[in-house]
Motif scaffolding. Structure first.
Motif, PDB file in Angstrom:
ATOM      1  N   HIS A  54       0.848  -1.189   0.000  1.00  0.00           N
ATOM      2  CA  HIS A  54       0.000   0.000   0.000  1.00  0.00           C
ATOM      3  C   HIS A  54       0.881   1.237   0.000  1.00  0.00           C
ATOM      4  O   HIS A  54       1.691   1.435   0.901  1.00  0.00           O
ATOM      5  CB  HIS A  54      -0.905   0.012   1.238  1.00  0.00           C
ATOM      6  CG  HIS A  54      -1.838   1.188   1.263  1.00  0.00           C
ATOM      7  ND1 HIS A  54      -2.252   1.782   2.438  1.00  0.00           N
ATOM      8  CD2 HIS A  54      -2.425   1.889   0.257  1.00  0.00           C
ATOM      9  CE1 HIS A  54      -3.063   2.778   2.155  1.00  0.00           C
ATOM     10  NE2 HIS A  54      -3.184   2.867   0.841  1.00  0.00           N
ATOM     11  N   LEU A  55       0.743   2.058  -1.041  1.00  0.00           N
ATOM     12  CA  LEU A  55       1.458   3.330  -1.110  1.00  0.00           C
ATOM     13  C   LEU A  55       0.541   4.390  -0.517  1.00  0.00           C
ATOM     14  O   LEU A  55      -0.280   4.997  -1.211  1.00  0.00           O
ATOM     15  CB  LEU A  55       1.815   3.656  -2.561  1.00  0.00           C
ATOM     16  CG  LEU A  55       2.586   2.547  -3.307  1.00  0.00           C
ATOM     17  CD1 LEU A  55       2.818   2.937  -4.747  1.00  0.00           C
ATOM     18  CD2 LEU A  55       3.890   2.242  -2.602  1.00  0.00           C
ATOM     19  N   ALA A  56       0.676   4.587   0.794  1.00  0.00           N
ATOM     20  CA  ALA A  56      -0.279   5.417   1.531  1.00  0.00           C
ATOM     21  C   ALA A  56      -0.340   6.849   1.003  1.00  0.00           C
ATOM     22  O   ALA A  56      -1.423   7.433   0.914  1.00  0.00           O
ATOM     23  CB  ALA A  56       0.087   5.414   3.016  1.00  0.00           C
ATOM     24  N   GLU A  57       0.818   7.437   0.657  1.00  0.00           N
ATOM     25  CA  GLU A  57       0.836   8.819   0.190  1.00  0.00           C
ATOM     26  C   GLU A  57       0.040   8.985  -1.107  1.00  0.00           C
ATOM     27  O   GLU A  57      -0.586  10.018  -1.339  1.00  0.00           O
ATOM     28  CB  GLU A  57       2.282   9.286  -0.031  1.00  0.00           C
ATOM     29  CG  GLU A  57       3.147   9.264   1.221  1.00  0.00           C
ATOM     30  CD  GLU A  57       3.722   7.887   1.508  1.00  0.00           C
ATOM     31  OE1 GLU A  57       3.463   6.952   0.697  1.00  0.00           O
ATOM     32  OE2 GLU A  57       4.405   7.726   2.532  1.00  0.00           O
ATOM     33  N   GLU A  58       0.067   7.949  -1.943  1.00  0.00           N
ATOM     34  CA  GLU A  58      -0.634   8.015  -3.232  1.00  0.00           C
ATOM     35  C   GLU A  58      -2.021   7.380  -3.179  1.00  0.00           C
ATOM     36  O   GLU A  58      -2.775   7.463  -4.148  1.00  0.00           O
ATOM     37  CB  GLU A  58       0.192   7.300  -4.309  1.00  0.00           C
ATOM     38  CG  GLU A  58       1.582   7.863  -4.500  1.00  0.00           C
ATOM     39  CD  GLU A  58       2.361   7.097  -5.546  1.00  0.00           C
ATOM     40  OE1 GLU A  58       1.750   6.597  -6.507  1.00  0.00           O
ATOM     41  OE2 GLU A  58       3.591   6.995  -5.394  1.00  0.00           O
ATOM     42  N   ARG A  59      -2.332   6.712  -2.071  1.00  0.00           N
ATOM     43  CA  ARG A  59      -3.594   5.977  -1.929  1.00  0.00           C
ATOM     44  C   ARG A  59      -3.756   4.955  -3.057  1.00  0.00           C
ATOM     45  O   ARG A  59      -4.816   4.823  -3.660  1.00  0.00           O
ATOM     46  CB  ARG A  59      -4.788   6.939  -1.893  1.00  0.00           C
ATOM     47  CG  ARG A  59      -4.781   7.884  -0.696  1.00  0.00           C
ATOM     48  CD  ARG A  59      -6.009   8.765  -0.684  1.00  0.00           C
ATOM     49  NE  ARG A  59      -5.995   9.656   0.486  1.00  0.00           N
ATOM     50  CZ  ARG A  59      -6.943  10.545   0.755  1.00  0.00           C
ATOM     51  NH1 ARG A  59      -7.985  10.655  -0.069  1.00  0.00           N
ATOM     52  NH2 ARG A  59      -6.865  11.316   1.816  1.00  0.00           N
TER      53      ARG A  59
END
Length: 248
Positions: free
Chosen positions: A55-60
């Motif tokens: 999961h790339l949290a910054e990019e959602r």
């Protein structure tokens, strides 16, 4: 969808993520895999825990994890599809006198993993390791025509997704949909001069036990030749490979 096992849903998510050139938002997974949003959320979180999704949290956005790479690397080392296909592909070349190849979908491209060149025939661009736009190749069209429409739509969101080689071929999702509908109705895919001027191809999909297209098998020949028996030969070889993947 409630009757579909969770493992099957997870594998569909993995297949979808593997087909994308970049990580995608959760809504794209929901649409492409036909999942309720809550189900998709719980699935990807379980897969994150096992290392198959990141999961790339910054990019959602969500993409493939290291565990998926390890599985893919193991597959590449064993080359089971190429091993299964080598003899049937050679028999197809012997029967038709034209070069044949096997390709798998990789994002919006097809990756050629096996080629059998007919004696005396010129070399083609479809050498092992070469990637070409799926929407222009017969092999790619055979695979795309067997995919769920939502997955095709996700692969080709706008006109920028359509690469051109020779000035021929679909340049929009609507044009591609028409071509894929014709392919399904005909039972096999074709292209003529859209990859290399002067050469045409006929292809059919190789399906797994779920009916998912794992590869396309094709014959390439000079465009000026009229070869009405080629589709039958290609379809028979694809059916043979499909049967072998099923363990029969």
């Amino acid at each position: 969808m409630s009757q579909v096992p969770a493992a099957t849903r997870a594998l569909r998510v993995l297949r979808y993520l593997a087909s994308q050139p970049d990580p995608v938002p959760l809504d794209a997974i929901v649409r492409a895999c036909d999942l309720p949003r809550s189900t998709a959320y719980h699935l990807v979180n379980a897969m994150i825990g096992e290392g198959f999704v990141v999961h790339l949290a910054e990019e959602r956005r969500y993409g493939l994890g290291v565990a998926a790479f390890e599985v893919g690397s193991g597959y590449a080392r064993q080359e089971p599809l190429q091993r299964i296909a080598r003899r049937p592909l050679a028999a197809l070349v012997d029967a038709t006198g034209h070069s044949a190849h096997l390709a798998v979908l990789h994002g919006r491209d097809v990756l050629y993993v096996l080629e059998e060149r007919a004696p005396g025939r010129p070399p083609l661009v479809t050498d092992v390791g070469v990637r070409l736009p799926a929407h222009l190749t017969a092999s790619g069209r055979a695979v795309l025509a067997s995919l769920p429409p939502a997955q095709v739509r996700a692969l080709y969101p706008d006109r920028t997704a359509f690469v051109d080689r020779t000035g021929r071929g679909p340049a929009s999702l609507s044009a591609l949909r028409i071509l894929l509908t014709e392919t399904r109705q005909r039972g096999y895919a074709t292209e003529d001069g859209e990859v290399t001027p002067g050469f045409a191809s006929v292809a059919a999909p190789v399906l797994d036990h779920n009916g998912y297209p794992v590869a396309g098998i094709a014959i390439t020949h000079p465009s000026e030749l009229d070869l009405p028996d080629l589709p039958t030969a290609v379809l028979a070889t694809a059916a043979r490979l499909t049967g072998r993947l099923h363990g029969r």
